[in-house]
Motif scaffolding. Structure first.
Motif, PDB file in Angstrom:
ATOM      1  N   GLY A  19       0.819  -1.150   0.003  1.00  0.00           N
ATOM      2  CA  GLY A  19       0.083   0.001   0.056  1.00  0.00           C
ATOM      3  C   GLY A  19       0.860   1.236   0.003  1.00  0.00           C
ATOM      4  O   GLY A  19       0.325   2.233  -0.471  1.00  0.00           O
ATOM      5  N   ASP A  20       2.002   1.292   0.670  1.00  0.00           N
ATOM      6  CA  ASP A  20       2.784   2.467   0.705  1.00  0.00           C
ATOM      7  C   ASP A  20       4.188   1.903  -0.161  1.00  0.00           C
ATOM      8  O   ASP A  20       4.619   0.876  -0.061  1.00  0.00           O
ATOM      9  CB  ASP A  20       3.382   2.850   2.245  1.00  0.00           C
ATOM     10  N   VAL A  21       4.980   3.164  -0.918  1.00  0.00           N
ATOM     11  CA  VAL A  21       5.999   2.730  -1.730  1.00  0.00           C
ATOM     12  C   VAL A  21       6.947   2.472  -0.812  1.00  0.00           C
ATOM     13  O   VAL A  21       7.442   3.300   0.096  1.00  0.00           O
ATOM     14  CB  VAL A  21       6.090   4.107  -2.572  1.00  0.00           C
ATOM     15  N   THR A  22       7.743   1.466  -1.215  1.00  0.00           N
ATOM     16  CA  THR A  22       9.078   1.107  -0.313  1.00  0.00           C
ATOM     17  C   THR A  22      10.123   1.856  -0.986  1.00  0.00           C
ATOM     18  O   THR A  22      11.069   2.427  -0.024  1.00  0.00           O
ATOM     19  CB  THR A  22       9.210  -0.459  -0.348  1.00  0.00           C
ATOM     20  N   GLY A  23      10.303   2.064  -2.241  1.00  0.00           N
ATOM     21  CA  GLY A  23      11.473   2.825  -2.524  1.00  0.00           C
ATOM     22  C   GLY A  23      12.398   1.582  -3.252  1.00  0.00           C
ATOM     23  O   GLY A  23      13.064   0.629  -2.705  1.00  0.00           O
ATOM     24  N   GLY A  24      12.736   1.860  -4.446  1.00  0.00           N
ATOM     25  CA  GLY A  24      13.737   0.932  -5.118  1.00  0.00           C
ATOM     26  C   GLY A  24      15.008   0.746  -4.545  1.00  0.00           C
ATOM     27  O   GLY A  24      15.770  -0.334  -4.906  1.00  0.00           O
ATOM     28  N   ALA A  25      15.461   1.519  -3.706  1.00  0.00           N
ATOM     29  CA  ALA A  25      16.747   1.536  -3.120  1.00  0.00           C
ATOM     30  C   ALA A  25      16.903   0.634  -1.794  1.00  0.00           C
ATOM     31  O   ALA A  25      17.908   0.442  -1.289  1.00  0.00           O
ATOM     32  CB  ALA A  25      17.518   2.781  -2.742  1.00  0.00           C
ATOM     33  N   VAL A  26      15.785   0.383  -1.376  1.00  0.00           N
ATOM     34  CA  VAL A  26      15.541  -0.509  -0.275  1.00  0.00           C
ATOM     35  C   VAL A  26      15.914  -2.114  -0.515  1.00  0.00           C
ATOM     36  O   VAL A  26      15.392  -2.404  -1.326  1.00  0.00           O
ATOM     37  CB  VAL A  26      14.436  -0.476   0.394  1.00  0.00           C
ATOM     38  N   VAL A  27      17.021  -2.563   0.394  1.00  0.00           N
ATOM     39  CA  VAL A  27      17.406  -3.849   0.093  1.00  0.00           C
ATOM     40  C   VAL A  27      17.106  -4.640   1.328  1.00  0.00           C
ATOM     41  O   VAL A  27      17.293  -4.401   2.374  1.00  0.00           O
ATOM     42  CB  VAL A  27      18.826  -3.541  -0.095  1.00  0.00           C
ATOM     43  N   HIS A  28      16.707  -6.182   1.015  1.00  0.00           N
ATOM     44  CA  HIS A  28      16.734  -7.090   2.109  1.00  0.00           C
ATOM     45  C   HIS A  28      17.888  -8.062   1.726  1.00  0.00           C
ATOM     46  O   HIS A  28      17.596  -8.762   0.774  1.00  0.00           O
ATOM     47  CB  HIS A  28      15.342  -7.727   1.886  1.00  0.00           C
ATOM     48  N   GLU A  29      18.924  -7.980   2.716  1.00  0.00           N
ATOM     49  CA  GLU A  29      19.922  -8.887   2.390  1.00  0.00           C
ATOM     50  C   GLU A  29      19.800 -10.203   2.651  1.00  0.00           C
ATOM     51  O   GLU A  29      18.866 -10.461   3.519  1.00  0.00           O
ATOM     52  CB  GLU A  29      21.207  -8.254   3.228  1.00  0.00           C
ATOM     53  N   LEU A  30      20.292 -11.059   2.173  1.00  0.00           N
ATOM     54  CA  LEU A  30      20.142 -12.883   2.490  1.00  0.00           C
ATOM     55  C   LEU A  30      20.939 -13.173   3.199  1.00  0.00           C
ATOM     56  O   LEU A  30      22.442 -12.908   2.927  1.00  0.00           O
ATOM     57  CB  LEU A  30      19.875 -13.337   1.084  1.00  0.00           C
ATOM     58  N   ALA A  31      20.829 -13.856   4.309  1.00  0.00           N
ATOM     59  CA  ALA A  31      21.930 -14.505   5.060  1.00  0.00           C
ATOM     60  C   ALA A  31      22.465 -15.943   4.248  1.00  0.00           C
ATOM     61  O   ALA A  31      21.671 -16.430   3.520  1.00  0.00           O
ATOM     62  CB  ALA A  31      21.385 -14.774   6.659  1.00  0.00           C
ATOM     63  N   GLY A  32      23.255 -16.474   5.098  1.00  0.00           N
ATOM     64  CA  GLY A  32      23.796 -17.673   4.475  1.00  0.00           C
ATOM     65  C   GLY A  32      22.708 -18.686   4.547  1.00  0.00           C
ATOM     66  O   GLY A  32      22.750 -19.259   3.510  1.00  0.00           O
ATOM     67  N   MET A  33      21.888 -18.805   5.727  1.00  0.00           N
ATOM     68  CA  MET A  33      20.899 -20.128   5.571  1.00  0.00           C
ATOM     69  C   MET A  33      19.872 -19.618   4.481  1.00  0.00           C
ATOM     70  O   MET A  33      19.381 -20.797   3.906  1.00  0.00           O
ATOM     71  CB  MET A  33      20.489 -20.196   6.956  1.00  0.00           C
ATOM     72  N   ASP A  34      19.684 -18.513   4.314  1.00  0.00           N
ATOM     73  CA  ASP A  34      18.498 -18.124   3.142  1.00  0.00           C
ATOM     74  C   ASP A  34      18.972 -18.925   1.688  1.00  0.00           C
ATOM     75  O   ASP A  34      18.649 -19.319   1.104  1.00  0.00           O
ATOM     76  CB  ASP A  34      18.534 -16.803   2.959  1.00  0.00           C
ATOM     77  N   LEU A  35      20.472 -18.673   1.726  1.00  0.00           N
ATOM     78  CA  LEU A  35      21.083 -18.971   0.163  1.00  0.00           C
ATOM     79  C   LEU A  35      21.085 -20.337   0.355  1.00  0.00           C
ATOM     80  O   LEU A  35      21.125 -21.185  -0.919  1.00  0.00           O
ATOM     81  CB  LEU A  35      22.285 -18.327   0.171  1.00  0.00           C
ATOM     82  N   ILE A  36      21.025 -21.295   1.434  1.00  0.00           N
ATOM     83  CA  ILE A  36      21.192 -22.590   1.309  1.00  0.00           C
ATOM     84  C   ILE A  36      19.983 -23.075   0.851  1.00  0.00           C
ATOM     85  O   ILE A  36      19.862 -24.003   0.093  1.00  0.00           O
ATOM     86  CB  ILE A  36      21.567 -23.078   2.773  1.00  0.00           C
TER      87      ILE A  36
END
Length: 437
Positions: A19-36
């Protein structure tokens, strides 16, 4: 095309953004277990019985609470990006949205749930999309709403495991249900903290540098994927089948002496060992829920994984002895897994589910907590895609999990195995040795 696929028609596609604009520069980094977990996908189908409430929900009624929902879970609306110079991928929260599918089924809900082709029944009710080959355009989450003949609805929920584990995925959609039901307290939940609001995110998000690759810990296996398609390679066709195991059947297997998850794991391990007839030592990985998420970690992949190595085939070990060994093997190998990734400079491609025969305890996952204005699902099908050839066994809740005293009455077990092993597994389970229908 299967009869199930032919019965589900009229697909319409749309997207929902926060509903609200997040903004294209906002990043959610992925932890090591996320990439597993990047090559795995959670697929859930929630079945709701015909009722005035469920049948009266129009598509806009279902979409409207998604706008505030995605304000809280805004990474769900993002897309995968790759960092510069060999860094780890990350989620750019650019509000591209999650994908919505509307469909209809030519069968009644009762006909669908009692069809003989139960093994893969759920697949036509949930999108089977994966990430790639165009990662910039691949949605991380799909939701399919399928209306049945004469009423009732299925909600198919496809979740890229890189976002979070089954607890994260389930808590997320349950929150959408609370918003749909008009619970304002959900809007006071803490937001995920953005890790970056600056520019040039491709330059900022980089993988840890280290001395180089190290041998993988026992729970995981390194694989090579094809280009940018985030799906593990497999030479064998994988299939699913759901078993229902009652408390009475467990007690006959000495199930009173160990908890249900451990007894069920031992049962299926022993049956599969008989089918596979291997002479070499056997490995199995046990996955249990990790520690609860912190306030700013409502998306996370947290597991306690432990690996059991037998000196011989599980078929030669007593069932109670095997279950007891699983119960006692409750160490956490997560630190070793993440330490491995810290020593790699490139983007990792690993398998967890199916690297070894994998047993996943999902008894504590609130699968039946999705509520649509007081209506709860009569059944939930749950599976994982991207499982390796060793297979995975999910031990789930069932619709009637408890009686008035709070005792578990039934367990639902979803197996994901090479297709040619499932008929043999059914025969062994139904034999006089085990008596599981």
């Amino acid at each position: 095309m299967s009869s199930d696929q032919q019965a589900v028609t009229g697909h319409r596609f749309s997207s929902v953004v926060p509903g609200d604009v997040t903004g294209g520069a906002v990043v959610h980094e992925l932890a090591g277990m996320d990439l597993i977990m990047k090559l795995h996908y959670l697929r859930a189908v929630y079945y709701f019985a015909p009722s005035e409430v469920v049948d009266g929900l129009a598509i806009m009624d279902l979409k409207k609470p998604m706008f505030p929902w995605l304000n809280l879970y805004y990474p769900l609306a993002g897309r995968i990006r790759r960092a510069a110079q060999g860094g780890w991928p990350f989620i750019k929260c650019n509000d591209c949205g999650l994908r919505i599918v509307e469909a209809s089924c030519g069968r009644t809900l009762d006909e669908w749930l009692h069809a003989e082709e139960e093994t893969s029944r759920w697949r036509s009710l949930v999108p089977d999309k994966v990430l790639g080959p165009e990662l910039h355009f691949s949605p991380l989450v799909y939701i399919q709403f399928t209306r049945f003949k004469h009423g009732g609805m299925a909600i198919g929920y496809s979740w890229a495991h890189v976002l979070g584990d089954p607890a994260s995925a389930t808590n997320s959609i349950n929150l959408w249900g609370e918003l749909l039901s008009g619970n304002p307290q959900t809007l006071t939940l803490p937001l995920i903290e953005p890790q970056n609001n600056g520019e040039n995110t491709e330059e900022l998000v980089k993988a840890p540098q280290g001395p180089g690759p190290a041998p993988a810990p026992a729970p995981i296996k390194q694989v090579e994927i094809a280009e940018d398609v985030w799906l593990p390679p497999t030479a064998r066709k994988m299939a699913t089948h759901c078993f229902r195991i009652t408390e009475t059947e467990l007690k006959k297997l000495h199930g009173e002496q160990v908890p249900p998850f451990e007894m069920i794991s031992a049962l299926f391990w022993q049956c599969l060992a008989r089918i596979r007839s291997r002479k070499e030592p056997e490995l199995a990985t046990i996955c249990r829920a990790g520690t609860p998420a912190k306030n700013n970690e409502i998306l996370h992949n947290k597991f306690r994984t432990s690996t059991i190595k037998l000196d011989s085939s599980a078929a030669s070990v007593g069932l109670l002895e095997l279950a007891t060994r699983i119960l006692k093997q409750d160490m956490d190998e997560l630190g070793a897994v993440e330490a491995l990734l810290d020593r790699n400079s490139g983007e990792p491609d690993f398998l967890l589910y199916g690297a070894n025969l994998t047993f996943v305890d999902m008894g504590g996952i609130n699968l039946y907590g999705l509520e649509l204005k007081g209506q709860r699902p009569v059944q939930v099908d749950y599976s994982v895609d991207g499982v390796g050839e060793e297979g995975a066994i999910l031990v789930l809740q069932s619709p009637q999990t408890t009686d008035l005293s709070g005792s578990a009455q039934e367990r639902s077990v979803m197996v994901i195995l090479p297709e040619d092993e499932i008929p043999s597994l059914c025969r062994v389970l139904s034999s006089d040795d085990f008596g599981i229908a």
